[in-house]
Design a protein around this motif. Sequence first.
Motif, PDB file in Angstrom:
ATOM      1  N   VAL A  15      -5.432  -1.273   5.856  1.00  0.00           N
ATOM      2  CA  VAL A  15      -5.874  -0.679   4.587  1.00  0.00           C
ATOM      3  C   VAL A  15      -6.548   0.664   4.835  1.00  0.00           C
ATOM      4  O   VAL A  15      -6.320   1.639   4.106  1.00  0.00           O
ATOM      5  N   ARG A  16      -7.359   0.748   5.887  1.00  0.00           N
ATOM      6  CA  ARG A  16      -8.035   2.007   6.218  1.00  0.00           C
ATOM      7  C   ARG A  16      -7.007   3.119   6.502  1.00  0.00           C
ATOM      8  O   ARG A  16      -7.145   4.247   6.025  1.00  0.00           O
ATOM      9  N   SER A  17      -5.961   2.785   7.268  1.00  0.00           N
ATOM     10  CA  SER A  17      -4.905   3.771   7.561  1.00  0.00           C
ATOM     11  C   SER A  17      -4.217   4.242   6.286  1.00  0.00           C
ATOM     12  O   SER A  17      -3.972   5.442   6.101  1.00  0.00           O
ATOM     13  N   LEU A  18      -3.898   3.299   5.414  1.00  0.00           N
ATOM     14  CA  LEU A  18      -3.226   3.654   4.162  1.00  0.00           C
ATOM     15  C   LEU A  18      -4.129   4.526   3.289  1.00  0.00           C
ATOM     16  O   LEU A  18      -3.679   5.513   2.695  1.00  0.00           O
ATOM     17  N   ARG A  19      -5.417   4.182   3.217  1.00  0.00           N
ATOM     18  CA  ARG A  19      -6.346   4.970   2.412  1.00  0.00           C
ATOM     19  C   ARG A  19      -6.483   6.391   2.937  1.00  0.00           C
ATOM     20  O   ARG A  19      -6.549   7.349   2.162  1.00  0.00           O
ATOM     21  N   LYS A 103       8.027   6.358  -4.560  1.00  0.00           N
ATOM     22  CA  LYS A 103       7.303   7.302  -3.704  1.00  0.00           C
ATOM     23  C   LYS A 103       6.182   6.592  -2.949  1.00  0.00           C
ATOM     24  O   LYS A 103       5.986   6.814  -1.750  1.00  0.00           O
ATOM     25  N   ILE A 104       5.455   5.724  -3.635  1.00  0.00           N
ATOM     26  CA  ILE A 104       4.338   5.009  -3.004  1.00  0.00           C
ATOM     27  C   ILE A 104       4.848   4.075  -1.918  1.00  0.00           C
ATOM     28  O   ILE A 104       4.319   4.040  -0.801  1.00  0.00           O
ATOM     29  N   ILE A 105       5.894   3.324  -2.224  1.00  0.00           N
ATOM     30  CA  ILE A 105       6.465   2.395  -1.234  1.00  0.00           C
ATOM     31  C   ILE A 105       6.995   3.166  -0.024  1.00  0.00           C
ATOM     32  O   ILE A 105       6.786   2.774   1.131  1.00  0.00           O
ATOM     33  N   GLY A 106       7.673   4.289  -0.268  1.00  0.00           N
ATOM     34  CA  GLY A 106       8.209   5.094   0.828  1.00  0.00           C
ATOM     35  C   GLY A 106       7.116   5.640   1.725  1.00  0.00           C
ATOM     36  O   GLY A 106       7.228   5.605   2.959  1.00  0.00           O
ATOM     37  N   ARG A 107       6.046   6.145   1.130  1.00  0.00           N
ATOM     38  CA  ARG A 107       4.934   6.694   1.929  1.00  0.00           C
ATOM     39  C   ARG A 107       4.231   5.584   2.706  1.00  0.00           C
ATOM     40  O   ARG A 107       3.869   5.771   3.882  1.00  0.00           O
ATOM     41  N   ALA A 108       4.037   4.430   2.085  1.00  0.00           N
ATOM     42  CA  ALA A 108       3.394   3.306   2.771  1.00  0.00           C
ATOM     43  C   ALA A 108       4.222   2.875   3.976  1.00  0.00           C
ATOM     44  O   ALA A 108       3.684   2.638   5.072  1.00  0.00           O
ATOM     45  N   ALA A 109       5.537   2.789   3.818  1.00  0.00           N
ATOM     46  CA  ALA A 109       6.418   2.412   4.926  1.00  0.00           C
ATOM     47  C   ALA A 109       6.311   3.425   6.056  1.00  0.00           C
ATOM     48  O   ALA A 109       6.254   3.064   7.237  1.00  0.00           O
ATOM     49  N   GLN A 110       6.280   4.703   5.707  1.00  0.00           N
ATOM     50  CA  GLN A 110       6.177   5.760   6.714  1.00  0.00           C
ATOM     51  C   GLN A 110       4.884   5.623   7.520  1.00  0.00           C
ATOM     52  O   GLN A 110       4.881   5.720   8.756  1.00  0.00           O
ATOM     53  N   VAL A 112       2.896   2.905   7.957  1.00  0.00           N
ATOM     54  CA  VAL A 112       2.869   1.688   8.778  1.00  0.00           C
ATOM     55  C   VAL A 112       3.793   1.850   9.984  1.00  0.00           C
ATOM     56  O   VAL A 112       3.434   1.488  11.114  1.00  0.00           O
ATOM     57  N   ASN A 113       4.971   2.426   9.783  1.00  0.00           N
ATOM     58  CA  ASN A 113       5.912   2.627  10.893  1.00  0.00           C
ATOM     59  C   ASN A 113       5.345   3.568  11.951  1.00  0.00           C
ATOM     60  O   ASN A 113       5.513   3.347  13.150  1.00  0.00           O
ATOM     61  N   ASP A 114       4.670   4.637  11.509  1.00  0.00           N
ATOM     62  CA  ASP A 114       4.116   5.610  12.455  1.00  0.00           C
ATOM     63  C   ASP A 114       2.900   5.064  13.203  1.00  0.00           C
ATOM     64  O   ASP A 114       2.642   5.464  14.332  1.00  0.00           O
ATOM     65  N   GLY A 115       2.166   4.160  12.588  1.00  0.00           N
ATOM     66  CA  GLY A 115       0.968   3.594  13.227  1.00  0.00           C
ATOM     67  C   GLY A 115       1.156   2.136  13.575  1.00  0.00           C
ATOM     68  O   GLY A 115       0.268   1.317  13.350  1.00  0.00           O
ATOM     69  N   ASN A 116       2.318   1.806  14.128  1.00  0.00           N
ATOM     70  CA  ASN A 116       2.669   0.389  14.298  1.00  0.00           C
ATOM     71  C   ASN A 116       2.107  -0.253  15.573  1.00  0.00           C
ATOM     72  O   ASN A 116       2.367  -1.416  15.833  1.00  0.00           O
ATOM     73  N   ILE A 117       1.332   0.477  16.363  1.00  0.00           N
ATOM     74  CA  ILE A 117       0.724  -0.095  17.565  1.00  0.00           C
ATOM     75  C   ILE A 117      -0.791  -0.032  17.407  1.00  0.00           C
ATOM     76  O   ILE A 117      -1.367   1.046  17.209  1.00  0.00           O
ATOM     77  N   ILE A 118      -1.442  -1.193  17.481  1.00  0.00           N
ATOM     78  CA  ILE A 118      -2.894  -1.270  17.323  1.00  0.00           C
ATOM     79  C   ILE A 118      -3.495  -1.798  18.620  1.00  0.00           C
ATOM     80  O   ILE A 118      -3.141  -2.886  19.079  1.00  0.00           O
ATOM     81  N   ASN A 119      -4.402  -1.032  19.200  1.00  0.00           N
ATOM     82  CA  ASN A 119      -5.131  -1.485  20.375  1.00  0.00           C
ATOM     83  C   ASN A 119      -6.266  -2.409  19.911  1.00  0.00           C
ATOM     84  O   ASN A 119      -7.098  -1.992  19.102  1.00  0.00           O
ATOM     85  N   PRO A 120      -6.323  -3.668  20.394  1.00  0.00           N
ATOM     86  CA  PRO A 120      -7.393  -4.572  19.951  1.00  0.00           C
ATOM     87  C   PRO A 120      -8.800  -4.007  20.138  1.00  0.00           C
ATOM     88  O   PRO A 120      -9.703  -4.329  19.380  1.00  0.00           O
ATOM     89  N   ILE A 135       1.535  -5.301  17.633  1.00  0.00           N
ATOM     90  CA  ILE A 135       2.667  -4.511  17.141  1.00  0.00           C
ATOM     91  C   ILE A 135       2.970  -4.901  15.694  1.00  0.00           C
ATOM     92  O   ILE A 135       3.122  -6.081  15.382  1.00  0.00           O
ATOM     93  N   ILE A 136       3.033  -3.901  14.837  1.00  0.00           N
ATOM     94  CA  ILE A 136       3.418  -4.119  13.439  1.00  0.00           C
ATOM     95  C   ILE A 136       4.908  -3.817  13.327  1.00  0.00           C
ATOM     96  O   ILE A 136       5.344  -2.697  13.582  1.00  0.00           O
ATOM     97  N   SER A 137       5.688  -4.818  12.961  1.00  0.00           N
ATOM     98  CA  SER A 137       7.132  -4.637  12.848  1.00  0.00           C
ATOM     99  C   SER A 137       7.615  -5.221  11.521  1.00  0.00           C
ATOM    100  O   SER A 137       6.965  -6.107  10.951  1.00  0.00           O
TER     101      SER A 137
END
Length: 196
Positions: A15-19, A103-110, A112-120, A135-137
């Motif tokens: 949520v923070r990334s999307l915001r 537009k909102i769905i497209g931007r959200a997908a972009q 999440v795809n670009d930030g799909n690796i999260i270091n714990p 990994i977010i897939s």
Amino acid sequence: MADYPIISDVSSHLVRSLRQKMCPEPIPSPNNIDVSSPAEQDVDYILGLYLYDIREEGDISTPPLISADRTRLKKPPRPYALYYMLFINGSSQMGLKAHDIQKIIGRAAQIVNDGNIINPRTLQPWLETNEPPIIISPARLSLEDKVRVWSAINKPYQISLFYRAAPVLLSSEIIIETPRVTQAEFNIEDRHGKET
């Protein structure tokens, strides 16, 4: 090892990334993006993140016990997969048109795809062990499966994004005290192979 808030931490991170990256365009305010369920009524956000399933994964290749410190052992963490749905809030009062929703769905997908690796360690900075990245897939769901998710919350299907986040390692609180060494025996041999 990651403690129990790790599941909530993954949701908050998304949520923070999307915001950060969707406001003010195509969504006017960070408050318009939230962790929520499509079943909730009278809430005025635009984009929702819904955790709809948590599944325990198969065992990872770890021993039955791992070292907690010099004298204690603990059970290894259990791996989980988190299943998310990103959706447009149908009860929002923002008056979105189909073009806006796409537009909102497209931007959200972009994002999440670009930030799909999260270091714990990004989620829980106190972690002492190196854990595999989360990994977010895309969750490979058929249209029928997506409709079932919506039906489970008594809502008609609408365009939404489905993701899987794994592995999310959840630590154990079980600590086993190992017996201390109280006696040791040593045999010393000289150069000629005789014990002394």
